[in-house]
Design an enzyme around this catalytic site. Structure first.
Site, PDB file in Angstrom:
ATOM      1  N   ASP A  30       0.848  -1.192   0.000  1.00  0.00           N
ATOM      2  CA  ASP A  30       0.000   0.000   0.000  1.00  0.00           C
ATOM      3  C   ASP A  30       0.882   1.240   0.000  1.00  0.00           C
ATOM      4  O   ASP A  30       1.852   1.314   0.760  1.00  0.00           O
ATOM      5  CB  ASP A  30      -0.899  -0.024   1.245  1.00  0.00           C
ATOM      6  CG  ASP A  30      -2.036   0.971   1.180  1.00  0.00           C
ATOM      7  OD1 ASP A  30      -1.789   2.150   0.838  1.00  0.00           O
ATOM      8  OD2 ASP A  30      -3.166   0.593   1.500  1.00  0.00           O
ATOM      9  N   ASN A  90     -13.359  -3.486   3.744  1.00  0.00           N
ATOM     10  CA  ASN A  90     -14.427  -2.500   3.920  1.00  0.00           C
ATOM     11  C   ASN A  90     -15.380  -2.513   2.726  1.00  0.00           C
ATOM     12  O   ASN A  90     -14.944  -2.641   1.584  1.00  0.00           O
ATOM     13  CB  ASN A  90     -13.831  -1.094   4.053  1.00  0.00           C
ATOM     14  CG  ASN A  90     -12.842  -0.992   5.186  1.00  0.00           C
ATOM     15  OD1 ASN A  90     -13.051  -1.533   6.262  1.00  0.00           O
ATOM     16  ND2 ASN A  90     -11.737  -0.311   4.957  1.00  0.00           N
ATOM     17  N   GLN A 141     -14.680   2.360   2.902  1.00  0.00           N
ATOM     18  CA  GLN A 141     -14.190   2.035   1.562  1.00  0.00           C
ATOM     19  C   GLN A 141     -13.979   3.324   0.781  1.00  0.00           C
ATOM     20  O   GLN A 141     -14.883   4.163   0.695  1.00  0.00           O
ATOM     21  CB  GLN A 141     -15.176   1.117   0.828  1.00  0.00           C
ATOM     22  CG  GLN A 141     -14.667   0.619  -0.508  1.00  0.00           C
ATOM     23  CD  GLN A 141     -15.625  -0.342  -1.195  1.00  0.00           C
ATOM     24  OE1 GLN A 141     -16.780  -0.485  -0.820  1.00  0.00           O
ATOM     25  NE2 GLN A 141     -15.128  -0.999  -2.235  1.00  0.00           N
ATOM     26  N   HIS A 160     -11.096  -5.105  -2.268  1.00  0.00           N
ATOM     27  CA  HIS A 160      -9.714  -5.359  -1.867  1.00  0.00           C
ATOM     28  C   HIS A 160      -9.671  -5.688  -0.389  1.00  0.00           C
ATOM     29  O   HIS A 160     -10.576  -5.344   0.356  1.00  0.00           O
ATOM     30  CB  HIS A 160      -8.796  -4.174  -2.195  1.00  0.00           C
ATOM     31  CG  HIS A 160      -9.208  -2.870  -1.589  1.00  0.00           C
ATOM     32  ND1 HIS A 160     -10.286  -2.131  -2.044  1.00  0.00           N
ATOM     33  CD2 HIS A 160      -8.690  -2.169  -0.556  1.00  0.00           C
ATOM     34  CE1 HIS A 160     -10.399  -1.030  -1.328  1.00  0.00           C
ATOM     35  NE2 HIS A 160      -9.448  -1.038  -0.399  1.00  0.00           N
ATOM     36  N   HIS A 211      -7.137  -5.484   3.030  1.00  0.00           N
ATOM     37  CA  HIS A 211      -5.937  -4.907   3.624  1.00  0.00           C
ATOM     38  C   HIS A 211      -5.253  -5.962   4.487  1.00  0.00           C
ATOM     39  O   HIS A 211      -5.901  -6.615   5.306  1.00  0.00           O
ATOM     40  CB  HIS A 211      -6.306  -3.718   4.526  1.00  0.00           C
ATOM     41  CG  HIS A 211      -6.856  -2.556   3.783  1.00  0.00           C
ATOM     42  ND1 HIS A 211      -6.080  -1.486   3.401  1.00  0.00           N
ATOM     43  CD2 HIS A 211      -8.113  -2.284   3.354  1.00  0.00           C
ATOM     44  CE1 HIS A 211      -6.835  -0.604   2.770  1.00  0.00           C
ATOM     45  NE2 HIS A 211      -8.073  -1.075   2.723  1.00  0.00           N
TER      46      HIS A 211
END
Length: 134
Positions: free
Chosen positions: A30, A86, A93, A99, A101
């Site tokens: 990230d 999320n 989100q 996706h 995390h």
């Protein structure tokens, strides 16, 4: 989706620090990490959220999350691990491409992923059981 940034990253159109890739997913670091090693699991096929994600890919995503969490915990020697997903703006989100995390946790890291527990009232319990229980 033509303008989806995560579609472009997942499919290699935009360069990223890739930790893992297969036919269905790309796992990247990230760019705005919550902690050292924070990564994202991105499916190559677009789905805005978990509700749109096919069951098969949802299962594969969780298996991949488990695999990556183990590998990252060993490699980074972190003290714990959060796997966060999320759905919807209210839930946090910000990119509307499913996706997950992967967030390595370190003692005293200050990452805020906790809440103050509330109380399950009798009324709420009965309402939820009636509406949701299969």
């Amino acid at each position: 989706m033509e303008n989806c940034i995560f579609c472009k990253i997942a499919n290699g159109e935009i360069p990223a620090a890739t930790l893992y890739e297969d036919g269905d997913f790309r796992v990247i670091l990230d760019l705005g990490p919550a902690s050292k090693g924070h990564a994202l699991i991105l499916p190559k096929a677009h789905a805005a959220n978990i509700y749109e994600l096919p069951d098969e890919l949802a299962g594969k995503a969780m298996i991949l999350a488990k695999k990556m969490a183990g590998k990252m915990t060993e490699a980074l020697q972190c003290d714990g691990f959060n796997i966060v997903q999320n759905n919807g703006e209210t839930a946090g989100q910000t990119v509307f491409h499913f996706h997950m995390h992967l967030i390595p946790r370190y003692k005293g890291d200050g990452v805020g992923l906790t809440w103050t527990p509330g109380t399950l009232s009798d009324e709420d319990r009965e309402e939820i059981l009636e509406k949701v229980k299969a």
